[in-house]
Design a protein around this motif. Structure first.
Motif, mmCIF file in Angstrom:
data_model
loop_
_atom_site.group_PDB
_atom_site.id
_atom_site.type_symbol
_atom_site.label_atom_id
_atom_site.label_comp_id
_atom_site.label_asym_id
_atom_site.label_seq_id
_atom_site.Cartn_x
_atom_site.Cartn_y
_atom_site.Cartn_z
ATOM 1 N N LEU A 142 -18.655 39.504 26.044
ATOM 2 C CA LEU A 142 -17.355 39.950 26.192
ATOM 3 C C LEU A 142 -16.703 38.893 27.056
ATOM 4 O O LEU A 142 -17.267 38.604 28.098
ATOM 5 C CB LEU A 142 -17.229 41.337 26.969
ATOM 6 C CG LEU A 142 -15.826 41.792 27.742
ATOM 7 C CD1 LEU A 142 -14.894 42.349 26.328
ATOM 8 C CD2 LEU A 142 -15.964 43.052 28.361
ATOM 9 N N ILE A 143 -15.420 38.551 26.813
ATOM 10 C CA ILE A 143 -14.919 37.445 27.625
ATOM 11 C C ILE A 143 -13.460 38.078 28.208
ATOM 12 O O ILE A 143 -12.693 38.331 27.235
ATOM 13 C CB ILE A 143 -14.847 36.070 26.649
ATOM 14 C CG1 ILE A 143 -16.009 35.389 26.179
ATOM 15 C CG2 ILE A 143 -13.895 34.999 27.760
ATOM 16 C CD1 ILE A 143 -15.869 34.305 25.262
ATOM 17 N N ILE A 144 -13.449 37.921 29.290
ATOM 18 C CA ILE A 144 -12.192 38.462 29.925
ATOM 19 C C ILE A 144 -11.621 37.398 30.544
ATOM 20 O O ILE A 144 -11.891 36.510 31.487
ATOM 21 C CB ILE A 144 -12.444 39.419 31.001
ATOM 22 C CG1 ILE A 144 -13.031 40.699 30.256
ATOM 23 C CG2 ILE A 144 -11.093 39.853 31.680
ATOM 24 C CD1 ILE A 144 -13.407 41.970 31.346
ATOM 25 N N LYS A 145 -10.258 36.856 30.169
ATOM 26 C CA LYS A 145 -9.375 35.789 30.748
ATOM 27 C C LYS A 145 -8.229 36.628 31.603
ATOM 28 O O LYS A 145 -7.833 37.378 31.306
ATOM 29 C CB LYS A 145 -8.887 35.087 29.581
ATOM 30 C CG LYS A 145 -9.911 34.396 28.729
ATOM 31 C CD LYS A 145 -9.006 33.484 27.728
ATOM 32 C CE LYS A 145 -9.775 32.872 26.932
ATOM 33 N NZ LYS A 145 -9.338 31.641 26.004
ATOM 34 N N SER A 146 -8.359 36.065 32.976
ATOM 35 C CA SER A 146 -7.347 36.336 33.782
ATOM 36 C C SER A 146 -6.658 35.415 34.700
ATOM 37 O O SER A 146 -7.295 34.219 34.764
ATOM 38 C CB SER A 146 -8.103 37.672 34.903
ATOM 39 O OG SER A 146 -9.017 36.743 35.687
ATOM 40 N N VAL A 206 -7.365 50.943 23.382
ATOM 41 C CA VAL A 206 -8.512 50.348 23.941
ATOM 42 C C VAL A 206 -9.749 51.621 23.983
ATOM 43 O O VAL A 206 -10.859 51.364 23.637
ATOM 44 C CB VAL A 206 -8.397 49.703 25.257
ATOM 45 C CG1 VAL A 206 -9.900 49.480 25.931
ATOM 46 C CG2 VAL A 206 -7.769 48.533 25.134
ATOM 47 N N CYS A 264 -13.271 51.818 22.021
ATOM 48 C CA CYS A 264 -14.512 52.062 22.507
ATOM 49 C C CYS A 264 -15.297 53.206 22.304
ATOM 50 O O CYS A 264 -16.681 53.225 21.877
ATOM 51 C CB CYS A 264 -14.396 52.180 24.136
ATOM 52 S SG CYS A 264 -13.745 50.562 24.997
#
Length: 56
Positions: free
Chosen positions: A8-12, A38, A42
């Protein structure tokens, strides 16, 4: 035996000087609708994982 590797890649972006309210003014998406989407995805993933575990 299979091994699954998921990522899981979360960009912020960190922004100084802006409050959450100011950011929400510029948002063009419905936050509640996005949360529901979402959560639904899930739930589907969890149900799929549980059914795969039961099949083994």
């Amino acid at each position: 035996m299979t091994i699954e590797v998921k990522q899981l890649i979360i960009k912020s972006t960190v922004v100084n000087g802006r409050t959450e309210q100011e950011c929400l003014k510029h948002a063009t998406v419905d936050i509640e609708q996005l949360k529901e989407m979402v959560m639904e995805e899930c739930k589907e993933l969890i149900a799929k994982s549980l059914s795969e575990l039961q099949e083994r």
